[in-house]
Design a protein around this motif. Structure first.
Motif, PDB file in Angstrom:
ATOM      1  N   UNK A 168      15.099  31.122  -4.395  1.00 46.07           N
ATOM      2  CA  UNK A 168      15.833  32.369  -4.619  1.00 46.07           C
ATOM      3  C   UNK A 168      15.078  33.569  -4.052  1.00 46.07           C
ATOM      4  N   UNK A 169      13.781  33.615  -4.300  1.00 45.66           N
ATOM      5  CA  UNK A 169      12.965  34.725  -3.797  1.00 45.66           C
ATOM      6  C   UNK A 169      12.930  34.747  -2.282  1.00 45.66           C
ATOM      7  N   UNK A 170      12.757  33.586  -1.684  1.00 49.29           N
ATOM      8  CA  UNK A 170      12.718  33.484  -0.233  1.00 49.29           C
ATOM      9  C   UNK A 170      14.055  33.926   0.375  1.00 49.29           C
ATOM     10  N   UNK A 171      15.156  33.541  -0.250  1.00 51.49           N
ATOM     11  CA  UNK A 171      16.475  33.911   0.262  1.00 51.49           C
ATOM     12  C   UNK A 171      16.692  35.423   0.212  1.00 51.49           C
ATOM     13  N   UNK A 172      16.294  36.071  -0.901  1.00 53.78           N
ATOM     14  CA  UNK A 172      16.472  37.517  -1.034  1.00 53.78           C
ATOM     15  C   UNK A 172      15.566  38.280  -0.066  1.00 53.78           C
ATOM     16  N   UNK A 173      14.346  37.805   0.111  1.00 61.11           N
ATOM     17  CA  UNK A 173      13.461  38.425   1.100  1.00 61.11           C
ATOM     18  C   UNK A 173      14.059  38.300   2.498  1.00 61.11           C
ATOM     19  N   UNK A 174      14.675  37.160   2.772  1.00 59.79           N
ATOM     20  CA  UNK A 174      15.282  36.938   4.073  1.00 59.79           C
ATOM     21  C   UNK A 174      16.441  37.880   4.356  1.00 59.79           C
ATOM     22  N   UNK A 175      17.242  38.193   3.336  1.00 55.37           N
ATOM     23  CA  UNK A 175      18.377  39.099   3.521  1.00 55.37           C
ATOM     24  C   UNK A 175      17.908  40.487   3.953  1.00 55.37           C
ATOM     25  N   UNK A 176      16.827  40.971   3.345  1.00 55.13           N
ATOM     26  CA  UNK A 176      16.297  42.275   3.724  1.00 55.13           C
ATOM     27  C   UNK A 176      15.764  42.252   5.161  1.00 55.13           C
ATOM     28  N   UNK A 177      15.111  41.165   5.524  1.00 53.45           N
ATOM     29  CA  UNK A 177      14.630  41.010   6.894  1.00 53.45           C
ATOM     30  C   UNK A 177      15.790  40.996   7.878  1.00 53.45           C
ATOM     31  N   UNK A 178      16.866  40.333   7.486  1.00 50.81           N
ATOM     32  CA  UNK A 178      18.040  40.205   8.341  1.00 50.81           C
ATOM     33  C   UNK A 178      18.703  41.551   8.601  1.00 50.81           C
ATOM     34  N   UNK A 179      18.645  42.449   7.637  1.00 49.79           N
ATOM     35  CA  UNK A 179      19.233  43.777   7.802  1.00 49.79           C
ATOM     36  C   UNK A 179      18.360  44.669   8.670  1.00 49.79           C
ATOM     37  N   UNK A 180      17.035  44.543   8.544  1.00 49.57           N
ATOM     38  CA  UNK A 180      16.149  45.433   9.299  1.00 49.57           C
ATOM     39  C   UNK A 180      16.322  45.288  10.805  1.00 49.57           C
ATOM     40  N   UNK A 181      16.440  44.074  11.317  1.00 48.95           N
ATOM     41  CA  UNK A 181      16.378  43.852  12.751  1.00 48.95           C
ATOM     42  C   UNK A 181      17.520  44.495  13.534  1.00 48.95           C
ATOM     43  N   UNK A 182      18.789  44.302  13.185  1.00 51.09           N
ATOM     44  CA  UNK A 182      19.832  45.015  13.932  1.00 51.09           C
ATOM     45  C   UNK A 182      19.777  46.523  13.726  1.00 51.09           C
ATOM     46  N   UNK A 183      19.386  46.959  12.529  1.00 52.36           N
ATOM     47  CA  UNK A 183      19.221  48.392  12.285  1.00 52.36           C
ATOM     48  C   UNK A 183      18.113  48.961  13.165  1.00 52.36           C
ATOM     49  N   UNK A 184      16.968  48.301  13.174  1.00 48.76           N
ATOM     50  CA  UNK A 184      15.834  48.777  13.956  1.00 48.76           C
ATOM     51  C   UNK A 184      16.120  48.796  15.443  1.00 48.76           C
ATOM     52  N   UNK A 185      16.729  47.723  15.968  1.00 51.42           N
ATOM     53  CA  UNK A 185      17.006  47.669  17.400  1.00 51.42           C
ATOM     54  C   UNK A 185      18.068  48.685  17.795  1.00 51.42           C
ATOM     55  N   UNK A 186      19.046  48.939  16.911  1.00 49.82           N
ATOM     56  CA  UNK A 186      20.050  49.966  17.190  1.00 49.82           C
ATOM     57  C   UNK A 186      19.425  51.350  17.209  1.00 49.82           C
ATOM     58  N   UNK A 187      18.506  51.603  16.285  1.00 51.72           N
ATOM     59  CA  UNK A 187      17.824  52.893  16.253  1.00 51.72           C
ATOM     60  C   UNK A 187      16.948  53.087  17.484  1.00 51.72           C
ATOM     61  N   UNK A 188      16.341  52.015  17.972  1.00 46.71           N
ATOM     62  CA  UNK A 188      15.594  52.110  19.231  1.00 46.71           C
ATOM     63  C   UNK A 188      16.532  52.551  20.344  1.00 46.71           C
ATOM     64  N   UNK A 189      17.719  51.954  20.403  1.00 49.90           N
ATOM     65  CA  UNK A 189      18.691  52.315  21.431  1.00 49.90           C
ATOM     66  C   UNK A 189      19.188  53.744  21.310  1.00 49.90           C
ATOM     67  N   UNK A 190      19.301  54.256  20.094  1.00 44.93           N
ATOM     68  CA  UNK A 190      19.832  55.600  19.879  1.00 44.93           C
ATOM     69  C   UNK A 190      18.780  56.686  20.015  1.00 44.93           C
ATOM     70  N   UNK A 191      17.509  56.353  19.849  1.00 46.50           N
ATOM     71  CA  UNK A 191      16.462  57.383  19.866  1.00 46.50           C
ATOM     72  C   UNK A 191      15.601  57.336  21.117  1.00 46.50           C
ATOM     73  N   UNK A 192      16.007  56.553  22.117  1.00 43.54           N
ATOM     74  CA  UNK A 192      15.282  56.525  23.389  1.00 43.54           C
ATOM     75  C   UNK A 192      16.250  56.784  24.533  1.00 43.54           C
ATOM     76  N   UNK A 193      15.746  57.320  25.629  1.00 40.29           N
ATOM     77  CA  UNK A 193      16.566  57.577  26.808  1.00 40.29           C
ATOM     78  C   UNK A 193      16.895  56.275  27.525  1.00 40.29           C
ATOM     79  N   UNK A 194      17.993  56.292  28.264  1.00 49.60           N
ATOM     80  CA  UNK A 194      18.449  55.082  28.951  1.00 49.60           C
ATOM     81  C   UNK A 194      17.381  54.533  29.884  1.00 49.60           C
TER      82      UNK A 194
END
Length: 396
Positions: free
Chosen positions: A105-131
């Motif tokens: 259960x703990x591993x699964x919940x930790x994984x969900x948070x990890x799963x959310x960070x990656x698309x959020x982080x990569x999208x923010x990289x795309x939005x906060x850097x020049x082409x």
């Protein structure tokens, strides 16, 4: 509220997101170092430990495209403030679980948070850097995650060996520090919703043969990349070696992967994303075979291990940008596929490796992971490179 970024703020966001990726992948790679301990404490088999890895792979990786679609559509950037603390708390305290159910259960919940960070982080990289800087920025972002992933086993093993597993929760503190920095700098307020109307078009991933093939290639590549560091500590433990040796070898494998990711990002820009991936697949076969088939611990083992890690990880930056070429209006979802779904499918393959290990032995089961690498090469050759063009977006 929309945040306007100047060049200095853009650079600070890049390093903050890279630091967050470092921590996210740092927490995501605790399992290999913890497996020998939890196998001993809870009496679980290699098959069950493989299933534990599969559960984490599904929640932390395979769900990333789902979260990516949600991020693309909703733009809820504030969720970045929840990802690192949740991941840290559940993986650190989950290591102290007294039953397999609590551990899973703990591993699964930790994984969900990890799963959310990656698309959020990569999208923010795309939005906060020049082409013009997206490729190098993405390589730095990916490199930060690779470095955290590389250092996790040796740090965790050292902490457990020196102080005991009950001290693991102290590693929650860095997640609180960087999340506070996100809040202070306003990173959680960056606007991600400027292309909301793009979801009315007919750009669906399941209609693109290219994105399906690219996911398959990266999933097959991920199989040995996940299986080798997962079961390496167990294999060395069964052979009677000290846990510190496993930590050192994992660090070599994963740190080489971090360097390989940076080199792969450069090669992708210079020689083309497809050529970079195919070249790395072909080259990676040799050191992977040498490491898994050579007996003893002489210099060939260490060099082969490093080259194996570098080759397997070098494809990731190219795969992300190539996927964004294929799905230019759904960048977070495309990134989630390359950073998450393919890696998660590799975790499913690791569960198969665990089952094979109980049947034919761990070393032979790991050697069998060369087969997915071989299969991926002709699939990569068949993917066209000019399906779409990457859209230019203004920072913030």
């Amino acid at each position: 509220m929309e945040v306007k970024c100047d060049n200095r703020q853009t650079l600070s966001y890049l390093w903050l997101l890279t630091g967050g990726h470092f921590l996210s992948d740092f927490y995501a790679n605790f399992l290999p170092a913890l497996l020998p301990v939890v196998i001993s404490n809870l009496g679980i088999s290699l098959t069950v430990s493989g299933l534990l890895v599969m559960v984490f792979a599904i929640t932390s990786s395979m769900l990333q495209p789902v979260f990516g679609y949600f991020v693309d559509k909703s733009g809820y950037t504030w969720l970045i403030l929840t990802t690192l603390p949740i991941s840290a708390v559940f993986i650190c305290f989950g290591a102290l679980s007294s039953t397999p159910v609590m551990l899973f259960s703990s591993v699964a919940l930790a994984g969900l948070a990890t799963s959310l960070f990656h698309p959020l982080g990569s999208s923010l990289i795309g939005r906060t850097t020049n082409h013009s800087n997206k490729s190098i920025s993405m390589s730095i972002f990916v490199g930060g995650g690779n470095l955290g992933y590389a250092l996790a086993p040796v740090i965790v093993i050292y902490l457990i060996a020196s102080y005991g597993i009950e001290y693991l929760p102290w590693l929650v503190l860095p997640s609180i520090v960087i999340t506070t920095a996100y809040y202070i700098t306003g990173l959680h307020k960056v606007n991600l919703t400027i292309n909301r109307e793009s979801f009315t078009n007919d750009e669906r991933w399941y209609k693109s043969k290219s994105i399906i093939k690219l996911n398959l290639v990266m999933a097959l590549r991920s199989w040995p990349q996940v299986a080798i560091p997962t079961f390496l500590p167990v294999m060395l433990s069964l052979q009677g070696y000290e846990p510190t040796l496993a930590g050192n070898m994992l660090t070599i494998f994963l740190l080489s992967g971090a360097i390989g990711g940076l080199i792969g990002g450069y090669c992708g820009d210079k020689f083309g994303y497809k050529n970079c991936i195919i070249g790395a697949l072909i080259f990676g076969l040799i050191p992977t075979y040498m490491f898994l088939s050579t007996e003893g611990l002489h210099w060939i083992i260490w060099i082969s291990l490093g080259l194996c890690g570098a080759a397997l990880q070098s494809m990731v930056p190219s795969s992300i940008i190539w996927a964004q070429h294929i799905m230019p209006k759904n960048a977070a979802m495309a990134s989630g596929m390359m950073l998450g779904l393919s890696f998660g499918l590799g975790g499913v393959g690791t569960a198969v490796t665990g089952i094979l290990a109980d049947l034919i032995g761990l070393k032979l089961a790991l050697l069998a992971t060369l087969v997915p690498l071989i299969i991926s090469i002709p699939i990569a050759f068949s993917i066209p490179v000019n399906e779409h063009h990457l859209v230019n977006t203004k920072s913030c």
